[in-house]
Design an enzyme around this catalytic site. Structure first.
Site, PDB file in Angstrom:
ATOM      1  N   GLY A  20     -32.399   0.945  21.818  1.00 37.17           N
ATOM      2  CA  GLY A  20     -31.031   0.961  22.366  1.00 37.17           C
ATOM      3  C   GLY A  20     -30.742   2.254  23.117  1.00 37.17           C
ATOM      4  CE1 TYR A  23     -22.301   2.923  27.909  1.00 28.80           C
ATOM      5  CE2 TYR A  23     -22.403   4.521  29.704  1.00 28.80           C
ATOM      6  CZ  TYR A  23     -21.703   3.600  28.956  1.00 28.80           C
ATOM      7  OH  TYR A  23     -20.378   3.354  29.243  1.00 28.80           O
ATOM      8  N   GLY A  24     -26.077   1.520  30.027  1.00 32.64           N
ATOM      9  CA  GLY A  24     -26.028   1.007  31.408  1.00 32.64           C
ATOM     10  C   GLY A  24     -27.061  -0.077  31.649  1.00 32.64           C
ATOM     11  CG  ASN A  25     -31.552  -1.549  30.303  1.00 36.28           C
ATOM     12  OD1 ASN A  25     -31.335  -2.710  29.990  1.00 36.28           O
ATOM     13  ND2 ASN A  25     -32.770  -1.046  30.413  1.00 36.28           N
ATOM     14  CB  ALA A  27     -31.993  -6.121  28.348  1.00 33.06           C
ATOM     15  CG  ASN A 110     -38.345   3.194  36.295  1.00 32.02           C
ATOM     16  OD1 ASN A 110     -38.424   2.357  35.414  1.00 32.02           O
ATOM     17  ND2 ASN A 110     -37.491   3.086  37.295  1.00 32.02           N
ATOM     18  NE  ARG A 138     -38.143   5.387  31.557  1.00 31.41           N
ATOM     19  CZ  ARG A 138     -38.633   4.476  32.391  1.00 31.41           C
ATOM     20  NH1 ARG A 138     -37.836   3.561  32.893  1.00 31.41           N
ATOM     21  NH2 ARG A 138     -39.904   4.467  32.733  1.00 31.41           N
ATOM     22  CD  GLU A 174     -33.953   6.703  36.659  1.00 29.39           C
ATOM     23  OE1 GLU A 174     -34.505   5.795  36.040  1.00 29.39           O
ATOM     24  OE2 GLU A 174     -33.520   7.733  36.090  1.00 29.39           O
ATOM     25  CG  HIS A 250     -33.808   1.306  37.859  1.00 30.24           C
ATOM     26  ND1 HIS A 250     -34.555   1.062  36.727  1.00 30.24           N
ATOM     27  CD2 HIS A 250     -33.596   2.646  37.885  1.00 30.24           C
ATOM     28  CE1 HIS A 250     -34.772   2.204  36.092  1.00 30.24           C
ATOM     29  NE2 HIS A 250     -34.201   3.173  36.765  1.00 30.24           N
ATOM     30  CB  CYS A 371     -39.602  -2.884  35.243  1.00 27.07           C
ATOM     31  SG  CYS A 371     -37.921  -3.330  35.560  1.00 27.07           S
TER      32      CYS A 371
HETATM   33  O1  SUG Z   1     -35.103   2.973  32.057  1.00 26.40           O
HETATM   34  N1  SUG Z   1     -35.488   0.692  29.405  1.00 26.40           N
HETATM   35  C1  SUG Z   1     -35.848   1.116  30.753  1.00 26.40           C
HETATM   36  C2  SUG Z   1     -36.095  -0.083  31.620  1.00 26.40           C
HETATM   37  C3  SUG Z   1     -36.671   0.304  32.946  1.00 26.40           C
HETATM   38  C4  SUG Z   1     -36.726  -0.818  33.901  1.00 26.40           C
HETATM   39  N2  SUG Z   1     -37.328  -0.403  35.117  1.00 26.40           N
HETATM   40  C5  SUG Z   1     -36.990  -0.843  36.349  1.00 26.40           C
HETATM   41  N3  SUG Z   1     -35.893  -1.504  36.570  1.00 26.40           N
HETATM   42  N4  SUG Z   1     -37.754  -0.524  37.316  1.00 26.40           N
HETATM   43  C6  SUG Z   1     -34.769   2.014  31.345  1.00 26.40           C
HETATM   44  O2  SUG Z   1     -33.576   1.725  31.122  1.00 26.40           O
HETATM   45  C7  SUG Z   1     -35.027   1.022  27.042  1.00 26.40           C
HETATM   46  C8  SUG Z   1     -35.718   1.675  25.895  1.00 26.40           C
HETATM   47  C9  SUG Z   1     -35.060   1.394  24.570  1.00 26.40           C
HETATM   48  O3  SUG Z   1     -33.851   1.151  24.529  1.00 26.40           O
HETATM   49  O4  SUG Z   1     -35.772   1.422  23.554  1.00 26.40           O
HETATM   50  C10 SUG Z   1     -35.492   1.549  28.398  1.00 26.40           C
HETATM   51  O5  SUG Z   1     -35.822   2.714  28.516  1.00 26.40           O
END
Ligand code: SUG
Length: 448
Positions: A20, A23-25, A27, A110, A138, A174, A250, A371
């Site tokens: 988790g 933030y902003g992603n 899934a 990335n 990251r 990124e 992204h 990705c």
């Molecule tokens: O940076 N997820 C990555 C997903 C990257 C996707 N890449 C592209 N769109 N090119 C990120 O948000 C989640 C890790 C975690 O929550 O355990 C994460 O880092």
């Protein structure tokens, strides 16, 4: 000389988990704390690599990183033996241990921004490792990324490597997730398309209200300068801040390009018409015929695009000039998206086929087919100069699946990350991997 685009896919590391952390992603946030299956994740990725290789595409593999990152934890004040560092972090600051365990380097789109030799002033392929400094977990990737890329593309006659940009949010970078290249042929000069979320220094550009804009205009401009790109060969565009706030962290979550084609969502950009005109004009000067395929919001809303990852697809050129779209299973599960794709491939347009892959383990952290790959356009001489150990073959696929079977767990939860045994398992696996891929010593535990 013949040229091609090679997809280097990130091999999922043994600590793949749902922390988790982003933030902003959407899934990553919504699957936080679920149990993950690192073995399945790695095998799903390898199955995609094998399928593309069997379709005739040159396919490469990019190694995962050493996790937990004990050195990162030490730099935050945890001390003692490696096992003590992990146990202290687990007791005092679990979020830091989770961050130091993320297998996020699998999303190699990335890892870096790459400019092919036909675009650069010195005629070499240029790589700039991405600082990824919007998220702590990251931001610790780039030193090892640089060593791994250096071991894969070692010949300085053909390959130039740049260190990550300054590690401040003003230069948030990124990598290739916000970079696309348009060209008539991979070996010819093209137009590099940099998409940014905000400007760090110019307040005239709007910014999202809710979620962070990870890429700045200034970072993109710095990369273009480092790579020696001509002004005529570069177009900058701003992401629509509203889609960032809807979970498009992204640009590759809302648009994908290949050859002369941009496939994008109606709401992806600001000043879309001006941007399309610039792309058309600049590619036109190079003899190319820029084409765009816009997916209207009336057919696929932004929410469906984010949920299905329709645009996080790989758009690939086939021998007959037509294109193929590699999409995740989630596109088939979404009725509106699937219907759109059926219409797209039967309309007689350029995109004729859709292939579906199960990448659920990665998808649950917000990482789709696009990705998972870093694109590197290479001519024959450059391809011959790439470390052959990282080019996918049937024997390499077999070896890597056996390696995964031997070393990976099939279930991982947050509490497992505190187990020092996991670090040993990871190091044993990676030590063997560097021999399989002929990378030499690239990991901190191998060089310190
Ligand atoms: O940076 N997820 C990555 C997903 C990257 C996707 N890449 C592209 N769109 N090119 C990120 O948000 C989640 C890790 C975690 O929550 O355990 C994460 O880092």
């Amino acid at each position: 000389m013949k040229s091609c685009e090679v997809n280097f896919d990130g091999l999922v590391g043994p600590t793949h988990n749902y922390g988790g952390l982003s933030y902003g992603n959407v899934a990553s946030q919504s699957n936080s704390q679920q149990s993950s299956n690192p073995k399945e994740a790695a095998l799903q990725g390898l199955a995609k690599m094998k399928a593309l290789m069997e379709m005739g595409f040159v396919q490469g593999v990019l190694a995962p990183q050493e996790r937990p990152d004990v050195a990162a934890l030490r730099s935050l004040g945890f001390a003692g033996t490696d096992a003590q560092v992990i146990q202290q972090a687990a007791k005092q600051a679990m979020p830091l241990l989770v961050a130091s365990c993320s297998a996020s380097s699998m999303w190699v789109a990335n890892a870096a921004t790459v400019s092919p030799s036909a675009d650069t002033a010195d005629g070499r392929v240029h790589f700039t490792a991405a600082n990824l400094n919007c998220k702590y977990h990251r931001s610790i990737e780039h030193p090892t990324t640089s060593r791994v890329l250096g071991a894969m593309f070692a010949d300085q006659k053909h390959f130039a490597h740049h260190a990550a940009l300054p590690a401040v949010a003003q230069f948030g970078d990124e990598g290739a997730a916000n970079h696309t290249r348009f060209c008539r042929d991979y070996g010819e000069a093209g137009v590099e398309f940099f998409v940014f979320g905000r400007s760090a220094f110019d307040t005239r550009y709007p910014a999202p209200q809710k979620y962070p804009a990870r890429q700045t205009l200034e970072a993109s401009q710095a990369v273009a300068r480092l790579h020696g790109l001509r002004d005529d060969g570069v177009v900058y565009a701003q992401q629509n801040p509203a889609v960032i706030d809807a979970g498009v962290f992204h640009n590759d979550v809302i648009a994908v390009g290949n050859g002369e084609v941009l496939f994008y969502h109606e709401d992806a950009f600001l000043n879309t018409d001006q941007m399309l005109g610039e792309l058309q004009g600049k590619l036109g000067k190079l003899g190319g015929n820029f084409q765009s395929i816009c997916v209207p919001r009336a057919q696929v809303g932004v929410e469906d695009a984010v949920r299905s990852y329709l645009f996080n697809s790989q758009l690939l050129s086939r021998a007959d000039g037509s294109m193929l779209l590699i999409v995740p299973e989630e596109c088939r599960a979404n009725e509106r998206v699937w219907q759109y794709l059926q219409g797209l491939t039967s309309s007689g347009g350029l995109i004729r086929e859709v292939k579906v892959f199960d990448l659920k383990q990665s998808m649950q952290n917000g990482g789709g087919p696009a990705c998972l790959r870093l694109r590197v356009a290479l001519n024959e001489t450059e391809l011959a100069a790439v470390n052959p150990g990282v080019i996918m073959t049937v024997p390499l696929y077999d070896t890597l699946t056996q390696w995964v079977d031997k070393h990976y767990r099939d279930s991982l939860r947050e509490t497992d990350l505190a187990d020092p045994q996991l670090l040993l398992e990871c190091r044993t696996a990676l030590d063997e991997l560097t021999q399989i891929l002929k990378l030499g010593s690239v990991y901190p535990f191998q060089i310190n």
